[in-house]
Write a protein that holds these residues in place. Structure first.
Motif, PDB file in Angstrom:
ATOM      1  N   GLN A  88      -1.572   0.712  10.984  1.00 24.35           N
ATOM      2  CA  GLN A  88      -0.642   1.837  10.906  1.00 24.35           C
ATOM      3  C   GLN A  88      -0.507   2.340   9.469  1.00 24.35           C
ATOM      4  N   VAL A  89      -0.279   3.634   9.351  1.00 19.17           N
ATOM      5  CA  VAL A  89      -0.076   4.246   8.034  1.00 19.17           C
ATOM      6  C   VAL A  89       1.382   4.653   7.934  1.00 19.17           C
ATOM      7  N   GLY A  90       2.150   3.867   7.196  1.00 18.55           N
ATOM      8  CA  GLY A  90       3.578   4.129   7.064  1.00 18.55           C
ATOM      9  C   GLY A  90       4.145   3.375   5.889  1.00 18.55           C
ATOM     10  N   GLY A  91       5.459   3.288   5.825  1.00 16.99           N
ATOM     11  CA  GLY A  91       6.102   2.587   4.724  1.00 16.99           C
ATOM     12  C   GLY A  91       6.200   3.454   3.487  1.00 16.99           C
ATOM     13  N   HIS A 116      -0.251  14.927   7.893  1.00 13.87           N
ATOM     14  CA  HIS A 116      -1.065  13.987   8.672  1.00 13.87           C
ATOM     15  C   HIS A 116      -0.485  12.581   8.711  1.00 13.87           C
ATOM     16  N   HIS A 117       0.413  12.261   7.788  1.00 19.51           N
ATOM     17  CA  HIS A 117       0.984  10.914   7.749  1.00 19.51           C
ATOM     18  C   HIS A 117       2.503  11.009   7.575  1.00 19.51           C
ATOM     19  N   PRO A 118       3.192  11.531   8.581  1.00 13.56           N
ATOM     20  CA  PRO A 118       4.643  11.754   8.458  1.00 13.56           C
ATOM     21  C   PRO A 118       5.453  10.460   8.367  1.00 13.56           C
ATOM     22  N   GLU A 119       4.865   9.323   8.731  1.00 13.54           N
ATOM     23  CA  GLU A 119       5.601   8.061   8.693  1.00 13.54           C
ATOM     24  C   GLU A 119       5.660   7.474   7.279  1.00 13.54           C
ATOM     25  N   VAL A 120       4.904   8.050   6.351  1.00  7.87           N
ATOM     26  CA  VAL A 120       4.901   7.540   4.975  1.00  7.87           C
ATOM     27  C   VAL A 120       6.081   8.127   4.205  1.00  7.87           C
ATOM     28  N   GLU A 121       6.808   7.262   3.505  1.00  9.50           N
ATOM     29  CA  GLU A 121       7.895   7.697   2.635  1.00  9.50           C
ATOM     30  C   GLU A 121       7.349   7.783   1.210  1.00  9.50           C
ATOM     31  N   LYS A 280      -5.090   5.983   2.318  1.00 10.77           N
ATOM     32  CA  LYS A 280      -5.214   7.331   2.869  1.00 10.77           C
ATOM     33  C   LYS A 280      -5.001   8.384   1.777  1.00 10.77           C
ATOM     34  N   MET A 281      -4.098   8.108   0.846  1.00 12.56           N
ATOM     35  CA  MET A 281      -3.897   9.036  -0.266  1.00 12.56           C
ATOM     36  C   MET A 281      -5.151   9.111  -1.121  1.00 12.56           C
TER      37      MET A 281
END
Length: 293
Positions: A88-91, A116-121, A280-281
């Motif tokens: 998963q891509v998050g946090g 594309h990665h809205p779960e990332v803060e 991903k960044m």
């Protein structure tokens, strides 16, 4: 020793204030004081001297400080490694960039990334490139996108993405503006406004003049290129600015010297396990890499 007490210890050591540490950790001041008291009890020694309103590390505190940073970094590294297994891509992604790159290079990349990665803060910090390097080195930053240092630095993985051509410029009514072609020696007869003395960009500029045996006549300096542009445009001196900043307020000077380019890119610590969010960044950044970089 528990990680919460160590986090409180680091926050107080960095801010030299229990109240500011509490704000940084989103805790009450009594809660921070309790965690420090618990830690001091566990190590059986005082970690801070409290003289009036002044807070300073004791000798034991200075000894514990680098160890605490390493412990917390190892814990965080383990958390990232375990979280990465899920795919998963998050946090949280702690990212630093310089003001210029943040304004002129990153906006479309950040827009695409957040879509594309809205779960990332995104925890985005605007820092001078030199401070961003330090942040990656000490583990407070996972990734930095900045002007790159002129020499390799141990334990940092650095990738060049773009390069800025630095243009010699002055105000339209400056005495240099009408000259058909100039030399570096002629430039040194007039005051200039440049980036700060300790910046990577200033080092690059000074190196070119030093190779010609010349010393720059710097009258004023600032680390903000937009401010440099303003000072140059009102006639306070000639300067060097990225090509993309040159407009009708400035005149580009023709100088008898090879073009000066400054490298821009990203850096991470070689010993750090990167989060999926950071990977991903990096993919998004590398997708914009210039062939001439």
């Amino acid at each position: 020793m528990d990680t919460q007490s160590l986090q409180a210890f680091l926050a107080v050591a960095e801010t030299q204030s229990f109240s500011r540490a509490a704000e940084q950790l989103y805790l009450t001041q009594p809660a921070v004081s309790k965690r420090i008291a618990t830690l001091e009890s566990q190590v059986s020694t005082r970690l801070f001297d409290r003289i009036g309103r002044r807070i300073s590390l004791t000798e034991a505190g200075h000894l514990l400080l680098p160890q605490a940073k390493r412990i917390l970094a190892a814990v965080e590294d383990s958390r990232r490694a375990l979280a990465n297994l899920s795919g998963q891509v998050g946090g949280r992604l702690t990212l630093a960039t310089s003001h210029h790159i943040g304004l002129h290079r990153l906006p479309p990349i950040l827009k695409h990334y957040t879509q594309h990665h809205p779960e990332v803060e995104l925890d985005l910090h605007f820092l001078d490139s030199e401070f961003a390097y330090q942040g990656v080195q000490d583990g407070t930053l996972e990734l930095a996108v900045v002007t790159l240092a002129p020499h390799p630095i141990e334990q940092l993985h650095v990738v060049k993405l773009w390069r800025d051509r630095l243009c010699f410029v002055c105000a339209p009514d400056h005495p240099l503006a009408q000259a058909p072609e100039l030399t570096l020696e002629t430039l040194c007869q007039y005051k200039c406004v440049l980036p700060g003395a300790m910046t990577f960009t200033r080092t690059l500029i000074e190196q070119r003049f030093a190779e010609a045996g010349l010393t720059l006549p710097v009258s004023m300096a600032t680390n903000y290129l937009e401010t440099l542009k303003m000072m140059c445009s009102v006639g306070l001196g000639w300067s060097l600015l990225p090509e993309g900043m040159v407009d009708s307020e400035l005149v580009e000077l023709s100088i008898d010297t090879a073009p000066i380019h400054r490298p821009l890119g990203y850096l991470v610590h070689t010993n750090r396990t990167l989060s999926n969010a950071a990977r991903k960044m990096i993919d998004a950044l590398e997708a914009t890499m210039e062939k001439t970089a």
